[in-house]
Design a protein around this motif. Structure first.
Motif, mmCIF file in Angstrom:
data_model
loop_
_atom_site.group_PDB
_atom_site.id
_atom_site.type_symbol
_atom_site.label_atom_id
_atom_site.label_comp_id
_atom_site.label_asym_id
_atom_site.label_seq_id
_atom_site.Cartn_x
_atom_site.Cartn_y
_atom_site.Cartn_z
ATOM 1 N N UNK A 1 0.831 -1.229 0.000
ATOM 2 C CA UNK A 1 0.000 0.000 0.000
ATOM 3 C C UNK A 1 0.855 1.265 0.000
ATOM 4 N N UNK A 2 1.790 1.334 -0.915
ATOM 5 C CA UNK A 2 2.715 2.483 -0.924
ATOM 6 C C UNK A 2 2.051 3.732 -1.506
ATOM 7 N N UNK A 3 1.006 3.521 -2.290
ATOM 8 C CA UNK A 3 0.273 4.658 -2.864
ATOM 9 C C UNK A 3 1.172 5.571 -3.706
ATOM 10 N N UNK A 4 2.021 4.961 -4.526
ATOM 11 C CA UNK A 4 2.937 5.736 -5.371
ATOM 12 C C UNK A 4 2.140 6.427 -6.478
ATOM 13 N N UNK A 5 2.470 7.690 -6.746
ATOM 14 C CA UNK A 5 1.816 8.313 -7.901
ATOM 15 C C UNK A 5 2.658 8.033 -9.143
ATOM 16 N N UNK A 6 2.098 8.397 -10.293
ATOM 17 C CA UNK A 6 2.728 8.096 -11.586
ATOM 18 C C UNK A 6 4.187 8.586 -11.630
#
Ligand code: C5P
Length: 309
Positions: free
Chosen positions: A126-131
């Motif tokens: 669940x790192x929630x990396x953006x593009x």
């Protein structure tokens, strides 16, 4: 009563191979890389990469094309995981790769596994990396890695890692001829430099003709624009590939090129039936080790399986 620590369910990411529709190689830069202008297309040959929480870092590789892929810290997928670990406080994972992309073949198989691992870790932890964060990590791992996350058809500049969308219509059908052994990408670039000697190489610019061809969706138009500046170097190191290219054209391909740095060769055909015919003819001819049919463009690295139970 103490409850067991929560272990996240394994995540499987499917990632495609790429073919360069145009690969223009510019001058060697001070950092050793070459300035590129390329147009990538993602094609339907896939690796499936499963990432699971584990006691220790590790990687295993399976499938008919697994031979020769390292199962240690040299593996680009494991390097991707360790890179993520330097930025985020994540626990170790085991990475299981099922290879459907030719190894050391010029189709970015290693880069694909790195791309898949980044996407899988993002989901697993669940790192929630953006593009942008994903692209930054990807370009640190290799020039082709950002494209394997993006997929579709895209233009690459810089050393290949700076992407811009390309308007492409239709679906294209390909036959890939797999070759015995592999070619080292650095060796092919070095051979390209050697063949060019001291020639003054201009900065590469994408050709308008390829962009127009892609807008028509007509494989005949695209076939006429396929080009690869690394082809002469690949053929110089592997003269046997000239015979494969000639056979592909003789048996009905609209166009044929060495894929990336090779030694896989890529043939564009009219439709999927023509692909079957060409695959059969190439196999029967005995000049190729094995063939794969594929179509493109397809999506980049994407989660196909995450158990929720
Ligand atoms: O970026 P990647 O690790 O995939 O590149 C592999 C090798 O290919 C580099 O070490 C370099 O020798 C060569 N290369 C290059 N110019 C590029 C991309 C790759 O010379 N634009």
């Amino acid at each position: 009563m103490t409850s067991a620590p929560l272990v996240p369910a394994p995540v499987t990411v499917r990632v495609p191979a790429k073919v360069n529709l145009e690969l223009l190689v510019g001058p060697r830069r001070p950092d050793g890389y070459h300035a590129l202008s390329t147009v990538f297309q993602a094609v339907s040959l896939y690796d499936d990469v499963t990432v699971a929480a584990a006691a220790d870092w590790g990687v295993t590789v399976s499938g008919p094309l697994a031979a020769g892929v390292p199962e240690n810290g040299d593996n680009l997928a494991l390097r991707a995981a360790r890179l993520v670990e330097t930025h985020f406080d994540i626990d170790p994972v085991h990475i299981a790769i099922r290879k459907g992309i030719p190894v050391a073949g010029g189709m970015a198989g290693g880069s694909a596994d790195a791309a898949a691992t980044l996407v899988a870790l993002d989901h697993l932890w669940d790192l929630d990396l953006d593009r942008e964060e994903l692209e930054d990590l990807a370009s640190e791992l290799g020039s082709d890695v950002p494209f394997l996350i993006a997929g579709g058809t895209a233009m690459g500049s810089g050393r290949g890692e700076l992407l811009a969308p390309v308007l492409a219509r239709g679906t294209y059908h390909w036959v890939f001829a797999l070759a015995e052994g592999g070619l080292s990408t650095p060796a092919v670039y070095a051979e390209c430099d050697r063949l060019r000697d001291d020639e003054d190489v201009p900065d590469p610019v994408p050709t308008a003709a390829l962009m127009s061809a892609l807008r028509t969706g007509d494989p005949h138009e695209l076939a006429a624009q396929l080009s690869n500046d690394l082809q002469a170097a690949s053929l110089s190191l592997r003269p046997d590939l000239a015979e494969v290219l000639a056979a592909g054209m003789e048996y009905g391909a609209l166009g044929g090129i060495v894929s990336g740095s090779g030694p896989t060769t890529a043939f564009l055909v009219e439709n999927s039936e023509a692909g079957i015919d060409l695959a059969v003819a190439l196999t029967a001819s005995g000049v190729v080790r094995d063939v794969r049919r594929a179509s493109g463009p397809v999506h980049g690295a994407h989660v196909i399986h995450q158990r929720t139970d």
